[in-house]
Design a protein around this motif. Structure first.
Motif, mmCIF file in Angstrom:
data_model
loop_
_atom_site.group_PDB
_atom_site.id
_atom_site.type_symbol
_atom_site.label_atom_id
_atom_site.label_comp_id
_atom_site.label_asym_id
_atom_site.label_seq_id
_atom_site.Cartn_x
_atom_site.Cartn_y
_atom_site.Cartn_z
ATOM 1 N N ARG A 35 -92.203 -96.634 -115.558
ATOM 2 C CA ARG A 35 -93.377 -97.314 -116.135
ATOM 3 C C ARG A 35 -93.493 -98.735 -115.571
ATOM 4 N NH1 ARG A 35 -91.086 -95.113 -120.806
ATOM 5 N NH2 ARG A 35 -92.150 -93.223 -121.463
ATOM 6 N N ALA A 36 -92.354 -99.409 -115.447
ATOM 7 C CA ALA A 36 -92.349 -100.776 -114.917
ATOM 8 C C ALA A 36 -92.821 -100.812 -113.462
ATOM 9 C CB ALA A 36 -90.958 -101.388 -115.042
ATOM 10 N N VAL A 37 -92.436 -99.825 -112.677
ATOM 11 C CA VAL A 37 -92.909 -99.754 -111.284
ATOM 12 C C VAL A 37 -94.428 -99.646 -111.254
ATOM 13 C CG1 VAL A 37 -93.023 -98.260 -109.241
ATOM 14 C CG2 VAL A 37 -90.818 -98.816 -110.247
ATOM 15 N N GLY A 38 -94.966 -98.772 -112.080
ATOM 16 C CA GLY A 38 -96.421 -98.630 -112.143
ATOM 17 C C GLY A 38 -97.102 -99.938 -112.515
ATOM 18 N N ALA A 39 -96.541 -100.635 -113.494
ATOM 19 C CA ALA A 39 -97.113 -101.917 -113.919
ATOM 20 C C ALA A 39 -97.058 -102.946 -112.791
ATOM 21 C CB ALA A 39 -96.377 -102.430 -115.151
ATOM 22 N N ARG A 40 -95.928 -102.982 -112.047
ATOM 23 C CA ARG A 40 -95.804 -103.921 -110.923
ATOM 24 C C ARG A 40 -96.798 -103.586 -109.815
ATOM 25 N NH1 ARG A 40 -90.294 -103.343 -111.950
ATOM 26 N NH2 ARG A 40 -89.990 -102.039 -110.131
ATOM 27 N N LEU A 41 -96.934 -102.310 -109.517
ATOM 28 C CA LEU A 41 -97.900 -101.916 -108.485
ATOM 29 C C LEU A 41 -99.312 -102.318 -108.891
ATOM 30 C CD1 LEU A 41 -96.574 -98.361 -107.539
ATOM 31 C CD2 LEU A 41 -96.511 -100.395 -106.093
ATOM 32 N N ALA A 42 -99.675 -102.016 -110.133
ATOM 33 C CA ALA A 42 -101.017 -102.343 -110.616
ATOM 34 C C ALA A 42 -101.242 -103.853 -110.602
ATOM 35 C CB ALA A 42 -101.228 -101.759 -112.006
ATOM 36 N N ALA A 43 -100.254 -104.622 -111.086
ATOM 37 C CA ALA A 43 -100.388 -106.083 -111.131
ATOM 38 C C ALA A 43 -100.543 -106.680 -109.735
ATOM 39 C CB ALA A 43 -99.184 -106.698 -111.838
ATOM 40 N N ALA A 44 -99.923 -106.048 -108.747
ATOM 41 C CA ALA A 44 -100.001 -106.532 -107.365
ATOM 42 C C ALA A 44 -101.224 -105.988 -106.620
ATOM 43 C CB ALA A 44 -98.724 -106.149 -106.610
#
Length: 157
Positions: A35-44
């Motif tokens: 979930r954190a990877v998805g959030a980082r990708l989206a934020a970037a």
């Protein structure tokens, strides 16, 4: 036009205790990592246009949880070959990507994902690639010509 390759190692999975390695599932920590990877990708602003994912259960779970961060998921190809692929085999799959794709996400296993990311980090040697590690490779060539030396990678923190 540059292409962007996102290299993702699956999140933390249960240890193999009998059964098939292919069927291993994510641990609760691994689910949080995905979930954190998805959030980082989206934020970037790193939304993939297309995904190549190993057919192993843990890679599929990682992908599903990571893509939940995006409003509309991209098309996904599940590739048996990614389960045991080496770097040249992964690059062969990448080379077949439709030229209309600008950002490709590859979800796979170590040591291959670490070796793939490291192959594009000549100036900054890769010292580790733990579960859910993500590298972003900015390629200077079309997918067909993707190879070490044709782009540069950075770790997504």
């Amino acid at each position: 036009m540059t292409r962007r390759l996102i290299v993702l190692r699956h999140a933390k999975a249960d240890a193999l205790v009998g059964g098939a390695d292919h069927a291993r599932v994510l641990t609760p920590e691994g689910r949080d990592q995905a979930r954190a990877v998805g959030a980082r990708l989206a934020a970037a602003g790193l939304r993939p246009d297309h995904v190549l994912c190993s057919t192993a259960r843990r890679t599929r779970q990682t992908l599903e949880l990571a893509l939940a961060a995006f409003e509309s998921p991209p098309p996904v190809e599940y590739e048996d070959a990614l389960y045991s692929a080496d770097v040249p085999a992964v690059l062969d799959l990448v080379s077949r990507t439709d030229p209309a794709v600008h950002t490709l996400l590859v979800v796979g296993h170590n040591p291959t994902m670490a070796q793939l990311a490291g192959a594009f980090m000549a100036d900054e040697p890769l010292t580790g690639f733990p579960p859910a590690a993500t590298a972003v490779v900015d390629l200077e060539v079309e997918w067909l010509y993707a190879a070490p030396g044709t782009g540069t990678a950075r770790l997504l923190a």
